[in-house]
Design an enzyme around this catalytic site. Structure first.
Site, PDB file in Angstrom:
ATOM      1  CB  ALA A   1      -1.508   8.933  -5.197  1.00 33.73           C
TER       2      ALA A   1
ATOM      3  N   GLY B   1       4.631  11.768  -3.463  1.00 31.01           N
ATOM      4  CA  GLY B   1       6.191  11.903  -3.644  1.00 31.01           C
ATOM      5  C   GLY B   1       6.727  11.835  -5.119  1.00 31.01           C
TER       6      GLY B   1
ATOM      7  CG  ASP C   1      -0.845   5.749  -5.748  1.00 32.53           C
ATOM      8  OD1 ASP C   1      -1.309   4.987  -4.749  1.00 32.53           O
ATOM      9  OD2 ASP C   1       0.313   6.239  -5.782  1.00 32.53           O
TER      10      ASP C   1
ATOM     11  CG  ASP D   1      -2.717  -3.760  -2.884  1.00 33.23           C
ATOM     12  OD1 ASP D   1      -1.395  -3.712  -3.187  1.00 33.23           O
ATOM     13  OD2 ASP D   1      -3.327  -4.455  -2.187  1.00 33.23           O
ATOM     14  CG  LEU D   2       0.714  -1.770  -8.115  1.00 30.95           C
ATOM     15  CD1 LEU D   2       2.094  -0.911  -8.855  1.00 30.95           C
ATOM     16  CD2 LEU D   2       0.465  -2.521  -9.456  1.00 30.95           C
TER      17      LEU D   2
ATOM     18  CE1 TYR E   1      12.708   1.269   0.118  1.00 28.16           C
ATOM     19  CE2 TYR E   1      14.910   1.628   0.827  1.00 28.16           C
ATOM     20  CZ  TYR E   1      13.992   1.829   0.082  1.00 28.16           C
ATOM     21  OH  TYR E   1      13.784   3.064  -0.725  1.00 28.16           O
TER      22      TYR E   1
ATOM     23  CE  LYS F   1      12.939   0.914  -3.321  1.00 24.74           C
ATOM     24  NZ  LYS F   1      11.999   1.104  -4.542  1.00 24.74           N
TER      25      LYS F   1
END
Ligand SMILES: NC(=O)c1ccc[n+]([C@@H]2O[C@H](COP(=O)([O-])OP(=O)(O)OC[C@H]3O[C@@H](n4cnc5c(N)ncnc54)[C@H](O)[C@@H]3O)[C@@H](O)[C@H]2O)c1
Length: 263
Positions: free
Chosen positions: A10, A12, A32, A41-42, A161, A165
């Site tokens: 949805a 970016g 999304d 909702d992941l 974050y 990653k």
């Protein structure tokens, strides 16, 4: 016609990948929280299972490509949510859709990580070990503790974050042997700063805004989402048929500037 599943479709980079794949003549199944073919909702086990079921039902159990873009930035509270989406939401879809990918034509998956995966060493970290053991409760407990402790409170989002990653990059590489033998390619893209709503929200955050603003790479600009989508389209295409288990930076030279002797 190739069937491509894009999470985070949805906004970016996910939206740019969706547009690019549609322009290339693919069928795209977007996943999304909103504005997508599959609303899921992941961040939750239930949402991930629902997304996998819906993809299998809409695709007939056969997909050619999976592009995992859905993710949150370091500004998001609580920090635990960042780990749930950025790591557990990705790994669940990779594993849950692996058999459907095996049914595809020249199948492959791409995971969107981040150049911040390498900014700090997570070697030997109990947090990293908990991610890779798929211990979501353990990861969330450690991040919740970091968000409470005086010394780490301000940086809890960044810790969530960067660790998520780093771990999702390692998780993809850990799967390279089995996936390669099954004929399914799997690569990781590590962008630097990309002009998206996520980046704008980070810039507006008093904890992280200045650091993001000061973070210009050697090319002295941020990427456009379409530039990352172009790399992902290449990685998904026949010209990248021998690329597998690789981490590809698309960061304007940031990684080279920060780690010139490491590659
Ligand atoms: N923008 C950057 O500078 C940058 C840099 C490196 C990596 N990344 C990563 O790239 C990916 C795409 O980010 P973007 O910048 O395009 O962000 P974005 O906010 O524009 O798009 C992310 C999308 O993920 C979706 N999403 C978030 N939580 C979700 C959930 N629980 N379930 C389902 N969907 C969810 C959002 O609704 C949104 O559509 C993310 O994984 C992000 O961490 C971004």
């Amino acid at each position: 016609m190739r069937t491509v599943v894009v999470t985070g479709a949805a906004s970016g980079m996910g939206a740019a990948v969706r547009q690019r794949m549609l322009a290339d003549g693919c069928r795209v199944i977007g996943v999304d929280l909103r504005d997508a073919d599959i609303l899921a909702d992941l961040s939750t086990a239930q949402g991930r299972a629902g997304a996998i079921d819906a993809v299998l039902s809409q695709s007939g159990g056969r997909i050619d490509q999976l592009v995992c873009c859905a993710g949150l930035g370091p500004h998001v509270d609580p920090a635990t949510l960042v780990a749930s989406v950025n790591y557990f939401g990705v790994v669940a879809l990779l594993d849950g859709l692996f058999d459907a990918l095996r049914e595809g034509t020249q199948p492959c998956a791409v995971v969107v990580s981040s150049s911040s995966a390498t900014l700090q060493s997570w070697e030997g970290s109990p947090l990293r070990d908990a991610y890779l053991a798929n211990d979501e409760a353990g990861v969330l407990a450690m991040l919740a503790a970091a968000a409470q402790a005086e010394a780490t409170r301000e940086q809890a989002g960044y810790i969530a974050y960067a660790s998520s990653k780093h771990a999702v990059t390692a998780a993809a590489r850990q799967r390279a042997a089995a996936w390669g033998q099954a004929g399914v390619r799997l690569n990781v893209v590590a962008p630097g700063a990309v002009e998206t709503p996520l980046l704008q929200a980070g810039l507006a955050d008093p904890r992280y805004g200045d650091a993001i603003r000061d973070f210009l790479p050697p090319l002295r600009r941020r990427a456009q989402a379409e530039e990352v989508a172009a790399l992902i389209a290449f990685l998904c295409g026949p010209q990248a048929a021998y690329m597998h288990g690789n981490v590809v930076f698309v960061d304007g030279g940031l990684d080279a500037a920060q780690r010139p002797l490491t590659f």
